[in-house]
Design an enzyme around this catalytic site. Structure first.
Site, PDB file in Angstrom:
ATOM      1  N   MET A  30       0.838  -1.199   0.000  1.00 49.41           N
ATOM      2  CA  MET A  30       0.000   0.000   0.000  1.00 49.41           C
ATOM      3  C   MET A  30       0.876   1.255   0.000  1.00 49.41           C
ATOM      4  O   MET A  30       0.393   2.346   0.342  1.00 49.41           O
ATOM      5  CB  MET A  30      -0.936  -0.003   1.212  1.00 49.41           C
ATOM      6  CG  MET A  30      -1.918  -1.170   1.171  1.00 49.41           C
ATOM      7  SD  MET A  30      -3.429  -0.850   2.072  1.00 49.41           S
ATOM      8  CE  MET A  30      -2.805  -0.617   3.721  1.00 49.41           C
ATOM      9  N   GLY A  31       2.154   1.104  -0.351  1.00 51.19           N
ATOM     10  CA  GLY A  31       3.039   2.263  -0.424  1.00 51.19           C
ATOM     11  C   GLY A  31       3.535   2.693   0.945  1.00 51.19           C
ATOM     12  O   GLY A  31       3.473   1.924   1.902  1.00 51.19           O
ATOM     13  N   LEU A  33       6.612   3.142   1.589  1.00 51.13           N
ATOM     14  CA  LEU A  33       7.523   1.998   1.681  1.00 51.13           C
ATOM     15  C   LEU A  33       8.647   2.232   2.700  1.00 51.13           C
ATOM     16  O   LEU A  33       9.138   3.342   2.861  1.00 51.13           O
ATOM     17  CB  LEU A  33       8.115   1.692   0.303  1.00 51.13           C
ATOM     18  CG  LEU A  33       7.089   1.381  -0.796  1.00 51.13           C
ATOM     19  CD1 LEU A  33       7.817   1.048  -2.107  1.00 51.13           C
ATOM     20  CD2 LEU A  33       6.163   0.231  -0.407  1.00 51.13           C
ATOM     21  N   GLY A  36      10.954  -2.868   5.585  1.00 52.17           N
ATOM     22  CA  GLY A  36      10.193  -4.118   5.549  1.00 52.17           C
ATOM     23  C   GLY A  36       9.793  -4.453   4.119  1.00 52.17           C
ATOM     24  O   GLY A  36       9.983  -5.578   3.640  1.00 52.17           O
ATOM     25  N   HIS A  37       9.264  -3.450   3.417  1.00 51.53           N
ATOM     26  CA  HIS A  37       8.887  -3.656   2.014  1.00 51.53           C
ATOM     27  C   HIS A  37      10.129  -3.964   1.163  1.00 51.53           C
ATOM     28  O   HIS A  37      10.096  -4.820   0.285  1.00 51.53           O
ATOM     29  CB  HIS A  37       8.203  -2.408   1.447  1.00 51.53           C
ATOM     30  CG  HIS A  37       6.936  -2.010   2.154  1.00 51.53           C
ATOM     31  ND1 HIS A  37       6.854  -0.883   2.943  1.00 51.53           N
ATOM     32  CD2 HIS A  37       5.710  -2.577   2.195  1.00 51.53           C
ATOM     33  CE1 HIS A  37       5.622  -0.772   3.426  1.00 51.53           C
ATOM     34  NE2 HIS A  37       4.919  -1.790   2.993  1.00 51.53           N
ATOM     35  N   GLN A 148       5.687 -11.745   7.144  1.00 51.12           N
ATOM     36  CA  GLN A 148       5.200 -12.452   8.332  1.00 51.12           C
ATOM     37  C   GLN A 148       4.660 -11.446   9.363  1.00 51.12           C
ATOM     38  O   GLN A 148       3.881 -11.790  10.234  1.00 51.12           O
ATOM     39  CB  GLN A 148       6.373 -13.269   8.910  1.00 51.12           C
ATOM     40  CG  GLN A 148       6.114 -13.996  10.211  1.00 51.12           C
ATOM     41  CD  GLN A 148       5.100 -15.132  10.062  1.00 51.12           C
ATOM     42  OE1 GLN A 148       5.010 -15.753   9.016  1.00 51.12           O
ATOM     43  NE2 GLN A 148       4.345 -15.374  11.127  1.00 51.12           N
ATOM     44  N   GLN A 153      -2.869 -12.011   7.687  1.00 50.39           N
ATOM     45  CA  GLN A 153      -3.030 -11.750   6.245  1.00 50.39           C
ATOM     46  C   GLN A 153      -2.340 -12.844   5.431  1.00 50.39           C
ATOM     47  O   GLN A 153      -2.904 -13.368   4.459  1.00 50.39           O
ATOM     48  CB  GLN A 153      -2.425 -10.380   5.923  1.00 50.39           C
ATOM     49  CG  GLN A 153      -2.311 -10.076   4.445  1.00 50.39           C
ATOM     50  CD  GLN A 153      -1.861  -8.650   4.218  1.00 50.39           C
ATOM     51  OE1 GLN A 153      -2.667  -7.734   4.319  1.00 50.39           O
ATOM     52  NE2 GLN A 153      -0.600  -8.442   3.927  1.00 50.39           N
ATOM     53  N   ARG A 187       2.316   2.619   9.588  1.00 52.15           N
ATOM     54  CA  ARG A 187       1.495   3.275  10.618  1.00 52.15           C
ATOM     55  C   ARG A 187       2.327   3.775  11.803  1.00 52.15           C
ATOM     56  O   ARG A 187       1.790   4.492  12.646  1.00 52.15           O
ATOM     57  CB  ARG A 187       0.393   2.318  11.097  1.00 52.15           C
ATOM     58  CG  ARG A 187      -0.689   2.108  10.053  1.00 52.15           C
ATOM     59  CD  ARG A 187      -1.906   1.398  10.613  1.00 52.15           C
ATOM     60  NE  ARG A 187      -3.032   1.463   9.706  1.00 52.15           N
ATOM     61  CZ  ARG A 187      -3.377   0.497   8.833  1.00 52.15           C
ATOM     62  NH1 ARG A 187      -2.664  -0.600   8.753  1.00 52.15           N
ATOM     63  NH2 ARG A 187      -4.429   0.647   8.040  1.00 52.15           N
TER      64      ARG A 187
END
Ligand code: AMP
Length: 281
Positions: A30-31, A33, A36-37, A148, A153, A187
């Site tokens: 979801m951008g 970034l 982690g991404h 993870q 999800q 977040r």
């Protein structure tokens, strides 16, 4: 790095890659970034000849009144990050491009979606599963890479792919953390300085649970009390749940299993943070 805004554009990019005999790796995001991404993109790059990252803040997975409007959007920076990590094509559809007509077909992965985060975020995993199915059908990758960090999800997507015979391999990748243990998340930007200071207690409590399990403790009530004690060191953290579950089904365990997923969701000010640790015994 190719930037594709339309479904037809990304389909053509994939077709070309496949005609050149590249395997295709896909990283949905979801951008906003972060590292982690990046770790997912790097894992995809190691494994696949052509890597696609999608950036799409999917409205159907946000409940009314949640943070869809204020979700961080940092597109230009995201492009830089994707490029530096070796992405071959980014897919950045608009909401209108992804939902061209009223969506009447939805994917509901029963049971797994109803527990943990699904209990408070009604419809969240229905939105996630549906948008992932749409993206999987558009991109037709060989492998898709998920963190993870979002263990529920990952379980929902793995089950959907298995139940629906989607020809795609789902690869789970480890959680990337800040130096003090806080799991990286878009977040985390919502945290005020004192909340940010308190946030690592969540991972500290997970680590304590792991130590207790590795030390032979099997009574989940005992372990949970210790986890709660660590988290209660800060009044800024309001736990939503602390659960010990089977990592595939998300069903609660009564005693420590061969594989125990300890999952926590907690509110700190405006941020709702989740974290988890998978412990083998
Ligand atoms: P998001 O953009 O938050 O929807 O996340 C996109 C992908 O990145 C999902 O597969 C997440 O599980 C993964 N992800 C998010 N944070 C992390 C992290 N700290 N470490 C590893 N993967 C992550």
């Amino acid at each position: 790095m190719q930037k594709c805004y339309k479904i037809e554009e990304i389909k053509m990019a994939v077709q070309k890659a496949k005609s050149e005999k590249h395997s295709v790796g896909f990283v949905p995001t979801m951008g906003a970034l972060h590292k982690g991404h990046i770790s997912l993109i790097e894992a995809a790059k190691k494994d696949c000849g052509f890597v696609i990252v999608s950036i799409f803040v999917n409205p159907t997975q946000f409940e009314p009144g949640s943070d869809f409007d204020r979700y961080p959007r940092t597109l230009e920076n995201d492009f830089e990050i994707c490029k530096a990590a070796g992405t071959d094509a980014v897919f950045v559809p608009s909401v209108e491009e992804m939902y061209q007509q009223q969506q009447l077909s939805w994917i509901n992965v029963e049971k797994i979606s109803e527990l943990l985060c699904g209990a408070s975020r009604k419809g969240h995993f229905k939105g996630v599963a549906t948008v992932c199915a749409k993206l999987f059908n558009i991109i037709q990758a060989d492998k898709a890479f998920f963190g993870q960090k979002d263990a529920q999800q990952l379980a929902v997507i793995k089950r959907m792919v298995s139940d629906l015979n989607i020809p795609l391999e789902i690869i789970g990748c480890p959680t990337i953390r800040e130096i003090d243990g806080l799991a990286m998340s878009s977040r985390n930007k919502y945290l005020l300085p004192n909340e940010r200071k308190a946030a690592p207690l969540i991972y500290a409590s997970l680590q304590l649970a792991e130590v207790l399990i590795k030390g032979g403790e099997t009574d989940i009530t005992v372990i949970k009390q210790q986890v709660e004690k660590i988290i209660s060191n800060s009044s800024l953290i309001t736990p939503e749940y602390i659960e010990f579950v089977d990592p595939d089904t998300m069903e609660s365990l009564t005693t420590v299993g061969k594989r125990t997923l300890i999952a926590i969701a907690a509110n700190l000010g405006k941020a709702r943070l989740i974290d988890n640790l998978l412990v083998s015994s």
